[in-house]
Design an enzyme around this catalytic site. Structure first.
Site, short mmCIF file in Angstrom:
data_model
loop_
_atom_site.label_atom_id
_atom_site.label_comp_id
_atom_site.label_asym_id
_atom_site.label_seq_id
_atom_site.Cartn_x
_atom_site.Cartn_y
_atom_site.Cartn_z
N GLN A 110 -3.65 48.70 11.48
CA GLN A 110 -5.05 48.64 11.89
C GLN A 110 -5.43 47.20 12.20
O GLN A 110 -4.99 46.28 11.51
CB GLN A 110 -5.95 49.12 10.74
CG GLN A 110 -5.74 50.55 10.34
CD GLN A 110 -6.62 50.93 9.15
OE1 GLN A 110 -6.64 50.24 8.15
NE2 GLN A 110 -7.34 52.02 9.30
N HIS A 125 -16.72 47.85 7.07
CA HIS A 125 -15.30 48.00 7.38
C HIS A 125 -15.23 48.37 8.85
O HIS A 125 -15.96 49.23 9.31
CB HIS A 125 -14.75 49.14 6.51
CG HIS A 125 -13.41 49.64 6.89
ND1 HIS A 125 -12.36 49.67 6.02
CD2 HIS A 125 -12.95 50.13 8.05
CE1 HIS A 125 -11.30 50.16 6.63
NE2 HIS A 125 -11.64 50.44 7.86
#
Length: 670
Positions: free
Chosen positions: A408, A540
């Site tokens: 990610q 996030h």
RNA sequence: GCCGGGAUAGCUCAGUCGGCAGAGCGAUUCACUCGUAAUGAAUAGGUCCGGGGUUCGAUUCCCCGUCCCGGCUCCA
């Protein structure tokens, strides 16, 4: 004789009471094409879809629903689903029907049958359906009371369950269920009967409708596949057999759709990954794990370089973190408790258990808590390309679109509550720039997911504040966002951003999530202006989402033909004969000096074969050089996907041109 | 995890109604030295996914497992 008034646009007319929608539309001369149903707005302002043969009320405003619109196709497909269910009933006596709604590009119907359907069964069902279409059965709507509906569908347990679910107020979002009714109101059920020309009722289904007037109005359909599906989409419910099909307003439209499906198969990232030597997923590695071969690794490096540079430029700070950590960390973070079944089992080392990380968050928190933080540091944006491992259930793994190990472009932004909106806006704009750079255009869907009904942590105030902040940020970014009720993470709401690829498919890539769980669990704080400790919020976000998924979406979207700045091999130089290898080498060297990824194809073989190789490898530029080029220090250029050549282009000019194109880091047409 | 379908050469696939397996592409070698999508020839390459069972004999039939594919559920 009673009369009613009906309206369409600016026109009005009087009709006998009992006139149908189609009669009204004809009288109003409102029909401009192939009409499948009507949209009727009653005088009280309620607008709904209406069967063409259904009576319209006095004062109604009527409009056409045309076959070639998405709304019209949904009706066409829903009717086709009924025909399919009738065919299944004919061929498989005792089959129980569940639901059969239209879906994007098609429809399905779920059945409870003795044995699963085979491909042969689908052919038989299709053949039977064609017969039923020829019979020109009428779809006849009938309103029935609950008791009558229960009696009629006594041997259809799923239908009976739908009836009782509606009755007890459980809202079923399926199209086959009647409209949700207000509490305390007596629900009316509708049944659609398929009636043969001679008046015999061939088949009936509990259904909200509307439907086509008759089965002969289905111009083109095809059954696509059979698959298992849980009743009501729940794992604790029986598994039914689902048949997917598609139906279109014309044979031509069906053909175009089937060709699109074929095209998607040709572009499959697993196929192209192998053919273009981008990626490798051998069995020895394990499910959901991938190797980036040199070609794929070059593309990936461009992605990583871009995101690293942009991240730093936008005020993020980098960190590097390990792939495993002691189990206690995951206990503190709550991952073991809430996410444990998606984590690989522990590794026992020196009396401690270690776990592979399924997320990067706890590590970034540890980076945050490495020392006392001041309000002056906020927002603190900690970023990393973090590789995570998730023990995904075996049935969901799919190439690199759904992997068990993936990376990610992850970041956790530590900020005050009043900074959330600005930070989220920054993330959305960052994502917009990223999609533009990588050729996916504008985001196609921005969705705010709210508090899940099941388990979630945090106070109502926190949720409300964060949800509002996300919606405000989405609005400020200029997107028409939608709300996905109850789709948030257990620790906070989120914004997901989707993009469309070159053949119109939509992918969820970016996610931006507000988290109130981890700051509490780790009891993190910063020292405010007032000298007191305060707990920051965490945002996030992952913009590519997963590098592997984004990469795969690009492979499929570009059909393996990457824009020049991303292409593994940007230029191939082909001498027409060995005599010109020297000049070809000079051409390659000139390009290489400018950082261009160039390959000299000096091996044996004919020119035709080399051109073909270059084209099948999807190299953006092929340069052919022979005597005239060597003499004039020029090149003959053939761009990928064309059979035209630009001849006698000065070498220096081409080098500058391609270097500029690469430096722009943009898709050619974007 | 659940339902269904698969697994034969590096890739795409054929085949064996049970009798020690084939094509095309690719690779290698040789010849050819070529002006925009396939030059020719030769050679190499397989535990027919793994394990067990039935059988004189299993790549083929049966069972179990692994992995892949299409869905469901879940998700980046």
């Amino acid at each position: 004789m009673q009369s009613i008034t009906v309206h369409h646009a600016d026109a009005s007319t009087e009709l006998e009471a009992g006139a149908t929608a189609i009669q009204a539309l004809k009288a109003l001369e409102a029909i401009r094409g192939s009409v499948v149903a009507a949209r009727v707005t009653t005088p009280d302002g309620t607008s709904s879809q209406w069967d063409l043969d259904r009576e319209v009320p006095d004062g109604a405003r009527v409009a056409c629903i045309y076959a070639e619109t998405e709304e019209g196709r949904a009706i066409l497909r829903h009717s086709t689903a009924h025909v399919m269910a009738q065919a299944v009933t004919d061929l498989f006596p005792g089959a129980k029907w569940a639901i059969g709604p239209p879906v994007e590009d098609g429809f399905y119907y779920d059945f409870d049958v003795e044995r699963p359907f085979t491909p042969d069964d689908l052919e038989r069902i299709e053949a039977r359906m064609t017969e039923l279409l020829r019979e020109k059965q009428r779809f006849v709507r009938e309103e029935v009371a609950k008791d009558d509906a229960l009696t009629e569908f006594a041997d259809q347990p799923y239908k009976a369950e739908i009836i009782s679910l509606v009755d007890d107020g459980t809202i079923l979002s399926q199209v086959d269920a009647p409209d949700p009714v207000a509490a305390g109101q007596d629900p009316t059920f509708t049944v659609y009967r398929n009636v043969r020309q001679d008046g015999e009722v061939a088949w009936s289904d509990l259904c909200r409708g509307p439907h086509l007037p008759d089965t002969a109005r289905i111009p083109a359909f095809k059954l696509l596949r059979a698959a298992g599906a849980y009743w009501r989409g729940r794992e604790d419910q029986p598994m039914l057999q689902r048949i997917y099909g598609t139906a279109w307003e014309s044979k031509k439209a069906l053909k175009a759709h089937l060709e699109m499906i074929e095209e998607a198969k040709r572009r499959d990232h697993r196929k192209l990954g192998r053919e273009l030597e981008l990626t490798h997923q051998p069995d020895e590695l394990g499910p959901g794990l991938a190797i980036f071969l040199p070609n794929g690794a070059i593309v990936r490096k461009q992605m990583e370089d871009w995101i690293r540079d942009e991240t730093l430029a936008r005020g993020y700070v980098p960190v590097y973190t390990p792939h495993i950590a002691k189990e206690d960390l995951w206990r503190i973070s709550g991952h073991l408790e809430n996410y444990g079944e998606l984590m690989y089992p522990g590794m026992e080392v020196e009396n401690a258990s270690y776990r592979l990380k399924p997320m990067n968050c706890p590590f970034h928190i540890l980076a945050f808590t490495s020392r006392t933080r001041s309000y002056r540091e906020l927002p603190l944006r900690i970023a990393e390309l973090g590789t995570v491992y998730r023990y995904e259930r075996s049935g969901v793994v799919n190439g690199m679109l759904r992997a068990r190990g993936f990376t990610q472009d992850d970041s956790h932004i530590f900020c005050r509550a009043d900074q959330i909106v600005d930070e989220v806006v920054g993330c959305i704009e960052f994502a917009r720039d990223l999609y533009a750079a990588f050729g996916l255009g504008e985001p196609s869907r921005v969705a705010v997911s709210t508090r899940p009904e099941a388990k979630s942590i945090g106070s109502d105030e926190q949720w409300e504040y964060a949800e509002k902040a996300l919606m405000e940020a989405a609005a400020r970014s200029g997107y028409d966002y939608v709300i996905d009720e109850g789709e948030g993470a257990f620790y906070g709401p989120k914004i997901d951003i989707h993009a469309r690829d070159a053949i119109g498919r939509e992918w969820q890539l970016t996610t931006i999530q507000v988290d109130f769980n981890l700051p509490q669990r780790f009891d993190i704080s910063y020292v405010g202006e007032d000298g007191e400790k305060h707990q920051p919020f965490m945002v996030h976000r992952a913009l590519f989402g997963s590098i592997e998924r984004f990469f795969s979406v690009m492979v499929e979207s570009f059909n393996g033909a990457f824009p020049t700045w991303l292409a593994p091999e940007q230029v191939r130089v082909v001498p027409v004969a060995a005599d010109f290898d020297a000049y070809a080498g000079e051409v390659a060297a000139a390009l290489r000096t400018q950082g261009v990824r160039v390959h000299l194809d000096a091996a044996d073989g004919t020119l035709g074969a080399k051109i073909r190789d270059a084209q099948t490898s999807k190299v953006p530029y092929t340069l052919v050089v022979g005597s005239s080029e060597a003499e004039a220090r020029t090149v003959a250029i053939r761009a990928y996907g064309t059979d035209q050549q630009r001849k006698d282009v000065p070498l220096d000019g081409f080098v500058a041109e391609v270097a500029a194109e690469i430096a722009a880091k943009r898709p050619k047409d974007g």
